[in-house]
Design an enzyme around this catalytic site. Sequence first.
Site, mmCIF file in Angstrom:
data_model
loop_
_atom_site.group_PDB
_atom_site.id
_atom_site.type_symbol
_atom_site.label_atom_id
_atom_site.label_comp_id
_atom_site.label_asym_id
_atom_site.label_seq_id
_atom_site.Cartn_x
_atom_site.Cartn_y
_atom_site.Cartn_z
ATOM 1 N N ARG A 1 -19.036 11.513 57.946
ATOM 2 C CA ARG A 1 -20.373 11.159 57.440
ATOM 3 C C ARG A 1 -21.493 11.961 58.088
ATOM 4 N NH1 ARG A 1 -19.679 5.005 59.009
ATOM 5 N NH2 ARG A 1 -18.923 6.137 60.842
ATOM 6 N N ASP B 1 -16.654 12.840 62.634
ATOM 7 C CA ASP B 1 -16.926 11.831 61.607
ATOM 8 C C ASP B 1 -17.376 12.486 60.288
ATOM 9 O OD1 ASP B 1 -18.322 9.741 60.039
ATOM 10 O OD2 ASP B 1 -17.990 8.514 61.825
ATOM 11 N N HIS C 1 -23.776 10.213 67.061
ATOM 12 C CA HIS C 1 -24.307 9.380 65.965
ATOM 13 C C HIS C 1 -24.050 7.919 66.278
ATOM 14 C CE1 HIS C 1 -20.374 8.411 63.945
ATOM 15 N NE2 HIS C 1 -20.001 9.438 64.681
ATOM 16 N N CYS D 1 -19.721 15.108 66.282
ATOM 17 C CA CYS D 1 -18.536 14.272 66.061
ATOM 18 C C CYS D 1 -17.824 14.710 64.780
ATOM 19 C CB CYS D 1 -18.950 12.801 65.955
ATOM 20 S SG CYS D 1 -17.535 11.683 65.805
ATOM 21 N N CYS E 1 -20.563 5.303 66.049
ATOM 22 C CA CYS E 1 -19.469 6.249 66.292
ATOM 23 C C CYS E 1 -18.199 5.474 66.651
ATOM 24 C CB CYS E 1 -19.844 7.209 67.420
ATOM 25 S SG CYS E 1 -18.574 8.445 67.760
HETATM 26 CO CO CO Z 1 -18.233 9.564 65.783
#
Ligand code: CO
Length: 222
Positions: free
Chosen positions: A46, A44, A98, A42, A101
Site C-alpha cells: 500500500r 507493504d 508507515h 516498507c 505497519c
Molecule cells: Co510496513
Amino acid sequence: MTTYEEIFENNRIWVERMKERDADFFVKLAADQTPDYLYIGCSDSRVPANEIMGLEPGEVFVHRNVANLVNNTDLNVMAVINFAVKHLYVKHIIVCGHYNCGGVKAALIPKDMGLLNPWLRTIRDVYRMHADELDEITNEQDRYNRLVELNVIEQATNVIKTAAVQKMFHKHGYPVVHGWVFDLHTGILKDLEINFEQILKNIEKIYNLTGVESEHSEDEDC
Ligand code: CO
C-alpha cells in the site's frame, strides 16, 4: 482484482501512454539513471514509493523491506546505500515508515515468530531503547504509531552511521538523511524533521568512520 494476464495488457497501455506524453521517453529512460533520491521504505503493497512522492521512473532509487530496517549486517541494504551514495551521488536519503505497519505491529507482540524473530528483533530493540517514552503512552494505537516513528528515526540514524554517508557528506555536503512516515488513512507523507547534522555530530564520538582509511577502504565501506 487485476488478473495475471491483465498485467501485461496494463503494461502495453502504460507504454503507449508514456510514448504519447513523450515520444523519446524510453530512449531517455534507457540512457542512464541520475536519481537525486534514495528511498528506503516498507515492502507493504500500500506504500508505492514513486507514486506517493509523485516521481517519474528514473527519479528515485528504491529499497524496500519489511518495516524499512537498516541493519548493519544486511548486505542488501548496505549495497544499495553504497551504490546510491558512491555511484549515483544521491542528494537525499529517505527512510520512510508507515502507520499500521504489520512488521512493527508483529514486533510489539512478544511471541515466537519463527524466521521473522531476528528481523523483528531490530524493532524490538528500538522499543527497548525507547521503553520509557513508549510505556508512558496508555493508548495502544498511539504507542504503536510512536514506535513506527521511533523506528524510522533509528533506521535513519543507522544510515548516518555508514562510512559511505559520512565520507560523502564531509566531502560534498550531501547526502542529507530524512525520516518520513506515510499515513495510510490520509495518503499524507509526514516529515519527522530529524536533525541530520545534529544526529551526525552526536554519533560521531562512537561511529565516526571518516578517519578510517585503508588501501582497500574504497570497496569495503559499510
Ligand atoms: Co510496513
